[in-house]
Design a protein around this motif. Structure first.
Motif, mmCIF file in Angstrom:
data_model
loop_
_atom_site.group_PDB
_atom_site.id
_atom_site.type_symbol
_atom_site.label_atom_id
_atom_site.label_comp_id
_atom_site.label_asym_id
_atom_site.label_seq_id
_atom_site.Cartn_x
_atom_site.Cartn_y
_atom_site.Cartn_z
ATOM 1 N N THR A 83 -73.819 -23.456 66.584
ATOM 2 C CA THR A 83 -72.658 -23.106 65.864
ATOM 3 C C THR A 83 -73.083 -24.122 64.172
ATOM 4 O O THR A 83 -73.014 -25.344 64.317
ATOM 5 N N ALA A 84 -72.547 -23.368 63.955
ATOM 6 C CA ALA A 84 -71.447 -24.082 62.484
ATOM 7 C C ALA A 84 -70.505 -24.872 61.887
ATOM 8 O O ALA A 84 -69.799 -23.608 62.114
ATOM 9 N N SER A 85 -69.849 -26.195 61.600
ATOM 10 C CA SER A 85 -68.368 -25.869 61.682
ATOM 11 C C SER A 85 -68.227 -25.947 60.209
ATOM 12 O O SER A 85 -69.155 -27.054 59.081
ATOM 13 N N VAL A 86 -67.079 -25.246 60.018
ATOM 14 C CA VAL A 86 -66.729 -25.782 58.197
ATOM 15 C C VAL A 86 -65.089 -26.515 58.393
ATOM 16 O O VAL A 86 -63.645 -26.383 59.471
ATOM 17 N N THR A 87 -65.597 -27.841 57.920
ATOM 18 C CA THR A 87 -63.991 -27.807 57.464
ATOM 19 C C THR A 87 -63.507 -28.945 55.957
ATOM 20 O O THR A 87 -65.258 -28.338 55.517
ATOM 21 N N VAL A 88 -62.660 -28.753 55.533
ATOM 22 C CA VAL A 88 -61.792 -28.461 54.345
ATOM 23 C C VAL A 88 -61.662 -29.907 54.431
ATOM 24 O O VAL A 88 -60.699 -30.729 55.207
ATOM 25 N N ALA A 89 -62.045 -30.377 52.738
ATOM 26 C CA ALA A 89 -62.189 -31.937 52.660
ATOM 27 C C ALA A 89 -61.086 -31.779 52.426
ATOM 28 O O ALA A 89 -60.549 -31.261 51.022
ATOM 29 N N SER A 90 -59.842 -32.831 52.427
ATOM 30 C CA SER A 90 -58.590 -33.210 52.548
ATOM 31 C C SER A 90 -58.198 -34.700 52.568
ATOM 32 O O SER A 90 -58.124 -35.372 52.861
ATOM 33 N N SER A 91 -57.294 -34.767 51.117
ATOM 34 C CA SER A 91 -57.178 -36.560 50.803
ATOM 35 C C SER A 91 -55.482 -36.005 51.786
ATOM 36 O O SER A 91 -55.144 -37.285 52.169
ATOM 37 N N HIS A 92 -55.296 -35.206 51.978
ATOM 38 C CA HIS A 92 -53.503 -35.249 53.267
ATOM 39 C C HIS A 92 -54.404 -35.006 53.977
ATOM 40 O O HIS A 92 -54.884 -34.103 54.628
ATOM 41 N N ARG A 93 -53.160 -35.306 54.698
ATOM 42 C CA ARG A 93 -53.190 -33.783 56.593
ATOM 43 C C ARG A 93 -52.202 -32.542 56.504
ATOM 44 O O ARG A 93 -52.351 -32.169 54.858
ATOM 45 N N MET A 94 -52.800 -31.739 57.118
ATOM 46 C CA MET A 94 -52.804 -30.590 56.799
ATOM 47 C C MET A 94 -51.397 -30.454 57.571
ATOM 48 O O MET A 94 -50.648 -30.756 58.378
ATOM 49 N N ASN A 95 -50.896 -29.394 56.387
ATOM 50 C CA ASN A 95 -48.703 -28.964 56.889
ATOM 51 C C ASN A 95 -48.758 -27.896 56.971
ATOM 52 O O ASN A 95 -49.578 -27.666 57.642
ATOM 53 N N ASP A 96 -47.760 -27.924 57.399
ATOM 54 C CA ASP A 96 -46.996 -26.547 57.564
ATOM 55 C C ASP A 96 -47.699 -25.690 56.874
ATOM 56 O O ASP A 96 -47.824 -24.023 57.789
ATOM 57 N N ARG A 97 -47.866 -25.034 55.622
ATOM 58 C CA ARG A 97 -48.328 -23.848 54.782
ATOM 59 C C ARG A 97 -49.447 -23.965 55.405
ATOM 60 O O ARG A 97 -50.173 -22.983 55.354
ATOM 61 N N ASP A 98 -50.874 -25.484 55.491
ATOM 62 C CA ASP A 98 -51.473 -25.316 55.789
ATOM 63 C C ASP A 98 -52.170 -24.441 56.706
ATOM 64 O O ASP A 98 -53.041 -24.006 57.384
ATOM 65 N N HIS A 99 -51.500 -25.261 57.885
ATOM 66 C CA HIS A 99 -51.500 -24.748 58.878
ATOM 67 C C HIS A 99 -51.120 -22.674 58.989
ATOM 68 O O HIS A 99 -51.917 -22.205 59.480
#
Length: 120
Positions: A83-99
């Motif tokens: 399996t391969a994991s998809v990660t999104v590089a981000s400088s901020h924490r996941m906010n409510d809209r991202d979730h």
């Protein structure tokens, strides 16, 4: 119906609608309904984008993984480590809209799995 005549617009239109999946309420519901209608015509056009947005992992080679699961119940894709994991590089924490966006993208992927096979 004209939905198949407009199938060529699905990749671009669906991609433009992806950011609106982060909205809750009537806007978010309308966007989910619109994307589901597009997926019913051509689910392949939006599959990769939805996978990226959902953050779900997916097999490196889906054909081998699904065949392996069907032919030998003891060996699944997770136990074989393919399996391969998809990660999104981000400088901020996941906010409510991202979730919310990630959650709705996952629900749309589940919708794709429930769609009946279509002839090419």
């Amino acid at each position: 119906s004209c939905r198949y005549g407009l199938a060529g617009l699905i990749p671009s239109t669906g991609t433009m609608l992806f950011p609106l999946l982060s909205f809750r309420g009537p806007i978010g519901d309308a966007v989910v309904a619109a994307v589901k209608a597009m997926l019913a015509v051509d689910c392949d056009a939006l599959w990769r984008g939805l996978h990226t947005l959902s953050g779900r992992s997916f097999p490196c080679n889906p054909m081998i993984s699904s065949v392996t699961m069907v032919t030998n119940n003891n060996i699944g894709p997770a136990s074989r480590g393919i399996t391969a994991s998809v990660t999104v590089a981000s400088s901020h924490r996941m906010n409510d809209r991202d979730h919310t966006l990630s959650q709705k993208a996952g629900e749309l992927l589940d919708f794709i799995e429930e769609l009946p096979e279509q002839s090419i």
